[in-house]
Design a protein around this motif. Sequence first.
Motif, short mmCIF file in Angstrom:
data_model
loop_
_atom_site.label_atom_id
_atom_site.label_comp_id
_atom_site.label_asym_id
_atom_site.label_seq_id
_atom_site.Cartn_x
_atom_site.Cartn_y
_atom_site.Cartn_z
N TYR A 16 0.83 -1.21 0.00
CA TYR A 16 0.00 0.00 0.00
C TYR A 16 0.86 1.26 0.00
O TYR A 16 0.51 2.26 0.64
N SER A 19 -1.01 4.52 -1.17
CA SER A 19 -1.95 5.04 -0.18
C SER A 19 -1.22 5.70 0.98
O SER A 19 -1.65 6.75 1.49
N PHE A 84 -8.37 6.94 -1.09
CA PHE A 84 -7.21 6.06 -1.19
C PHE A 84 -6.78 5.45 0.14
O PHE A 84 -6.10 4.42 0.16
N VAL A 85 -7.17 6.07 1.24
CA VAL A 85 -6.79 5.55 2.56
C VAL A 85 -7.98 4.84 3.21
O VAL A 85 -7.94 3.63 3.47
N MET A 89 -7.30 1.46 1.17
CA MET A 89 -6.25 0.78 1.93
C MET A 89 -6.73 0.08 3.20
O MET A 89 -6.46 -1.11 3.39
#
Length: 592
Positions: A16, A19, A84-85, A89
Amino acid sequence: MNITLSRFMRAMLRPYSFSVSVMLVVAVIFAAQTSILPYILKLMVNRLIAEPEVDPFIALTGLVAMYLATSFIISTAFRFYDFFVAYVMIPSLRKKISTYCIEHLLKLSHQFYQNNFAGSLGSKVSELVMAVPDLLQIIIDRFFSHGLALIIAVFTLWQVNARFALILLIWAVILLSIALLTSRKLTRLAAEWAFKGHRVTGRIVDTLSNMLTVRLFARGKNEDAWLTASIDEAKSAEKALELCYFKLWLFYGYSFFFIQCLNFYFLLQGRAEGWITVGDFALVLSLNMSVMEFLWKMTQEFSKFSKLQGRIRQDLADLMVAPEIEDKIGAKELSLTRGEITFDKVHFQYKGAEPLFQQKSAIIHPGQKVGLVGYSGSGKTTFVNLILRLYDVASGRIMIDGQNIQEVTQDSLHRVIGMIPQDPSLFHRTLMENIRYGRPEATKKEVIEAAKKAHAHEFIQNIPENYDALVGERGVKLSGGQRQRIAIARAILKNAPILILDEATSQLDSVTESYIQDSLWELMQGKTTIVIAHRLSTLLHMDRILVFDKGKIIEDGTHNDLLTKGGLYKTLWDAQVGGFLPEKGREENLQS
């Protein structure tokens, strides 16, 4: 297997990287805007005061545009963070942690699970799944972001006057230094609280899973006292941790009050002497309030950080232990052709106990049906457990068809062995799933056929949901005899070439047992079979009977041969009551 917190975090976060980069960029943007927006506001105020006659739309157009552009960038950055987090992720990271832990736990030895509460292990896995993402967010979203914001704020205040920057910097350094100096103590207290909290969870699960025993022995008050003592220890550990935090926050609150007094003094002095503008006045106060707010959050998060770090370290120490039994590098699949089992000069002892097997050698020939007899603690179950490689031998070899079981994969070994234990444990799943566990690809028709051979189909049909009925944790909704019939059906469906029975019919009534014995006898045909029995009448048709005493095989022969010899087997046969061996003799070694 020592795995540090940082190493574990890196391993989990490696997929990741993008992220995590988004988190870092957003942290930088947040840190910058903490000072940029108040600074733009300062410029607006100064311009309005310096040029009161100018149309505000003309005077402030550029600054307003700059303010709104900054706000738009901040809002966009946080939406990137959300996607994205928070969306991409974190759910995947939780899954990765969970699967990593489960995969590791599945590799651990039989002894590990004898020494640890299942409920406590499950709690630790769940805690890791939740704690690791939280810890990452604290490190980046709080410590990195707010630390950078503090540096930018000090630089911004320096542009106003060095006094304000130094006041803020000195206060922040003192505060953070005290927090760092107490961090080791906080981490230790948090780890101690985590340990005692897990012990409470494990003991509660242990009591609840044995609730019937608690009731039958009227030990409710004793269990309550036992659990209360553990809860009191956890309570004391938590209070010690919270007292340490209270002292830290007490200093923080009153020290900031003193800092604000200093700021007001120099602001008023500067305004009176003309080296402070109205915009500077607003900038210093707003920046100090912002810094105060996020430093307050940092100290609060530091509390959470210490607890999380302590718990994660404790969880990793308990879960990420090195497997005692592992497949060797390059281990091959077991190739079973005949089913011959050989013990070649085997030496084995349990930890902290006297050697049980010394230079033990024995051969079970392909297709033989062999019974194991002896007092409790004589080595019968250990003999079987070593074949299953639930424990490793200290020296010597155990071979199947000439292949050392330590040099083949454990999965391939267990695939060729069918086991029916004395006290079978079922999953909290449907009856269909529990039986099909013996061969997942089996059809429903094959499952039902296996259930019929195990004489389980009759009682399953009388359950409202039939094969779709859930059996409860460890199969508690079924009687002991019903659980045993499900285990027998599972073994029949697996149809492995090597079969091990450990008192497989001990919990059945006589009529059902006689029917199932026929099915088991049919299942044994063409298989290498080992039967542990205390009811010697079940071994009459075995090809061989091995008599164990203190880890040694002292007699070996058929039922009639052993009766003729007049040894221990004859003594056991004459002494059995109702077909069972007497429970006397060598019972001290409960592990075997």
